[in-house]
Design a protein around this motif. Structure first.
Motif: not given
Length: 141
Positions: A5-20, A56-59, A129-134
């Motif tokens: 049981k190994i939980y990982i919080h993963i965060v990734f963004s759209t390319k160039n942070r485009i709000p698709h 965000h994914c928690l897996l 801002e969220e990214y910088q906090e992480f």
């Protein structure tokens, strides 16, 4: 028999942070697809959510799984699916980079709550801002 049981919080963004993902309905559709596809591929994706320009994914990693391959699977298949179904105005890509941090059992509920409340969280702060906090919180410099 091994128990893992190994939980990982993963965060990734759209390319160039485009709000698709600029509508709630589109976000729901994409997150639902990511969760269903992960399940089909044997990945235990506990929770997925995000906002207009990130996810965000928690897996929980299973035996024989590693973070890099799981992230490639989630991002690669979902971008293929998004493009195949023409869900965005222009060709869709995820950013190559991502953040992955371990989550202790005692913090699972607070991470779930944080992921669940992305809409509300981003009324107060941007993804950058969220990214910088992480970066600061997990000393990822």
């Amino acid at each position: 028999m091994s128990f893992i049981k190994i939980y990982i919080h993963i965060v990734f963004s759209t390319k160039n942070r485009i709000p698709h993902f600029n509508t709630f309905d589109l976000r729901i559709k994409v997150w639902k697809h990511i969760k269903e596809n992960a399940s089909e591929k044997g990945v235990f994706l506990d929770m997925v959510n995000g906002y207009t320009d990130h996810c965000h994914c928690l897996l929980s990693l299973g035996s024989g799984q590693n973070i890099e391959k799981i992230v490639q699977l989630i991002k690669g298949e979902s971008s293929y699916w998004i493009n195949k179904n023409q869900l965005t105005k222009e060709k869709f890509f995820w950013q190559d980079e991502y953040i992955a941090v371990s989550v202790s059992e005692s913090k699972i509920d607070s991470v779930r709550n944080y992921i669940k409340n992305q809409e509300r969280n981003h009324q107060k702060k941007t993804f950058m801002e969220e990214y910088q906090e992480f970066i600061e919180k997990y000393n990822l410099k």
